[in-house]
Design an enzyme around this catalytic site. Structure first.
Site, PDB file in Angstrom:
ATOM      1  CD  GLU A   1      -7.672   1.866  -8.684  1.00 54.39           C
ATOM      2  OE1 GLU A   1      -8.009   1.883  -8.074  1.00 54.39           O
ATOM      3  OE2 GLU A   1      -6.136   1.244  -8.822  1.00 54.39           O
TER       4      GLU A   1
ATOM      5  CE  LYS B   1      -4.770   2.732  -6.318  1.00 60.02           C
ATOM      6  NZ  LYS B   1      -5.625   2.254  -5.664  1.00 60.02           N
TER       7      LYS B   1
ATOM      8  CG  HIS C   1     -30.454  21.916  -3.615  1.00 59.13           C
ATOM      9  ND1 HIS C   1     -30.737  21.012  -4.878  1.00 59.13           N
ATOM     10  CD2 HIS C   1     -30.586  23.217  -4.289  1.00 59.13           C
ATOM     11  CE1 HIS C   1     -30.914  21.610  -6.022  1.00 59.13           C
ATOM     12  NE2 HIS C   1     -30.745  22.644  -5.747  1.00 59.13           N
TER      13      HIS C   1
ATOM     14  CB  CYS D   1      -3.055   2.602  -1.616  1.00 58.94           C
ATOM     15  SG  CYS D   1      -3.320   0.733  -0.883  1.00 58.94           S
TER      16      CYS D   1
ATOM     17  CE1 TYR E   1      -7.279  -1.988  -6.887  1.00 59.23           C
ATOM     18  CE2 TYR E   1      -7.714  -4.085  -6.795  1.00 59.23           C
ATOM     19  CZ  TYR E   1      -6.969  -3.879  -5.866  1.00 59.23           C
ATOM     20  OH  TYR E   1      -6.235  -4.128  -5.069  1.00 59.23           O
TER      21      TYR E   1
ATOM     22  CD  GLU F   1     -29.921  17.871  -4.909  1.00 58.60           C
ATOM     23  OE1 GLU F   1     -30.816  18.132  -4.010  1.00 58.60           O
ATOM     24  OE2 GLU F   1     -28.842  18.003  -5.105  1.00 58.60           O
TER      25      GLU F   1
ATOM     26  CB  CYS G   1      -0.892  -0.204   0.880  1.00 59.17           C
ATOM     27  SG  CYS G   1      -1.665   1.355   1.394  1.00 59.17           S
TER      28      CYS G   1
END
Length: 454
Positions: free
Chosen positions: A182, A51, A435, A48, A178, A440, A43
């Site tokens: 990515e 990246k 909002h 992670c 992934y 939302e 990681c």
């Protein structure tokens, strides 16, 4: 029997470091840890963290283009990969120091070398020394693999990407998970001509079908040359680069090739088979709910067990191990509801069941909407956001949430809190909308898009 240590951890990644630190600092255990590479594991050093920093870097050209359309006299020049890489190396060194410092402050004895298991209570260090421990924890993670046929052709894996001397002008990325997806988005965002081959029918296998199709469409709109149902047939290399023929007859030349076609648990050479422990066919270490192997004194956490290969999962498994063995609190980690983000462009956040998984288990209602977000609709961009809730038709409980949008990872973290607490669709409905935001839509969808009887 007197042991040199209460716990010996093999592996200095997120899971191993957490287990060692908690066992030592919170429960007073005598702990040692061996790491043959840099502290922090996949990681921090090659996953992670670097990246995500590359994701940030790759997003600026599009941001500057949007700024221009909003009226700013904004310009962006060439990307200086060597400067970025130098700064990246500095950050990884800082993080590695933080991991090491945390262990040292906790009183953990660190061995900067490879270690293997010599017996149920014995660890052999690289210099041949044998140390004993009441408990041994394997936390050696996983490792990317290049298909045997293409080994020796000079292709990169996700390990070597961060060590490139210069940014290629063009790249072929092979794979559809992934990591591959990515990096396809990253390189495309950095201005590299990016082609992606995936032999399957759609990228991101295992995720919600509607979401993965939405992401694939947006990636193509953004400039990634994505080829599904396609694999590498032949690779040749000369001074001009890599010449690749695909299974669909497509010929192309690329400056670099990245294989992201899978990872294997990093269990080879640990000596476990010699103790009678049978590994899974892919090398994963079998464990029970408490991360214990068939040898009572030996445990394993993280990617080497191939349960759910995510850093936060490894951390929770390591912490649960320490609480169970040294804290006297039998603790397990529930792998059934894991939120995660895929840092594609657009970003994907997901928690709980996909529509396909939920539909196979029983009747469900699906609430989904795709719309142009305010920020980019204002300047006439075509990209669309996807928001999706999967709801049990019997209990009205929200079973899954899937978001494809800018900052989807940030949004899914908060949605995961509600879903982990057992929120129903009625709970979402009575939550007031903020909002104007994209999120939302999660609390304003009132009518099911479709229903399945299961």
């Amino acid at each position: 029997m007197a042991f040199d240590f209460d716990l010996f951890v093999i592996g200095g990644g997120s899971g191993g470091v957490r287990a060692a630190r908690i066992a030592a600092s919170q429960y007073g255990a005598r702990v040692a840890l061996a790491e043959e590479s840099r502290m922090g594991g996949t990681c921090v050093i090659r996953g992670c963290v670097p990246k995500k920093l590359m994701v940030f870097a790759s997003s600026f050209p599009a941001a500057v283009a949007e700024a221009q359309e909003y009226g700013w006299d904004a310009q962006i020049g060439a990307f200086d990969w060597p400067a970025f890489r130098a700064r990246l190396d500095q950050e990884l060194t800082r993080l590695e120091g933080a991991y090491r410092g945390g262990l040292e402050r906790a009183g953990v004895t660190i061995h900067d070398c490879r270690a293997s298991v010599a017996g149920p209570h014995e660890v052999r260090l690289a210099d041949g020394r044998i140390v004993s421990a009441k408990h041994i924890l394997i936390a050696t993670g996983g490792w990317p693999v290049v298909p045997e046929k293409w080994q020796g052709h000079g292709a990169m894996t996700s390990n070597e990407v961060f060590e490139m001397e210069q940014l290629p002008g063009s790249i072929l990325i092979v794979g559809g998970g992934y990591i591959a997806t990515e990096f396809a988005c990253i390189f495309n965002g950095l201005g590299v001509k990016t082609t992606q081959f995936y032999r399957g029918a759609q990228i991101l296998r295992g995720f919600d079908d509607e979401a993965r199709g939405h992401i694939a469409d947006q990636m193509c709109e953004n400039g990634v040359d994505l080829h599904l149902g396609t694999d590498v047939l032949d690779i040749t290399r000369d001074d001009s680069g890599y010449h690749v023929t695909s299974t669909t007859g497509r010929n192309g030349r690329y400056d670099a090739i990245l294989f992201a076609t899978g990872r294997r648990p990093n269990s080879a050479g640990l000596g476990l088979e010699a103790l009678g422990l049978t590994l899974k066919p892919n090398g994963a270490i079998p464990v029970d709910d408490y991360s214990q192997t068939a040898i009572p004194s030996i445990f394993a956490v993280g990617d080497v067990t191939d349960r759910a290969n995510l850093t936060p999962v490894a951390i929770r498994e390591g912490h649960a191990f320490a609480d169970t063995i040294f804290g006297g609190k039998a603790t397990t980690f529930d792998h059934s509801l894991i939120p995660t983000a895929v840092f594609t462009q657009p970003e994907f956040g997901t928690v709980g069941q996909s529509e396909e998984e939920a539909r196979a288990a029983g009747p469900v209602h699906v609430y989904a909407t795709a719309f142009r977000p305010m920020r980019t609709a204002f300047i006439g961009h075509p990209e669309r956001v996807l928001m999706k809730l999967i709801v049990c038709a019997r209990s009205n409980k929200v079973l899954g949430c899937h978001i494809v949008a800018d900052q989807a990872g940030e949004m899914i973290q908060l949605a995961a809190v509600a879903i982990a607490m057992g929120a129903t669709k009625a709970d979402f409905d009575r939550t007031l909308a903020v909002h104007p935001t994209m999120a939302e839509e999660l609390v304003t969808m009132r009518t099911a898009t479709r229903s399945h009887d299961g």
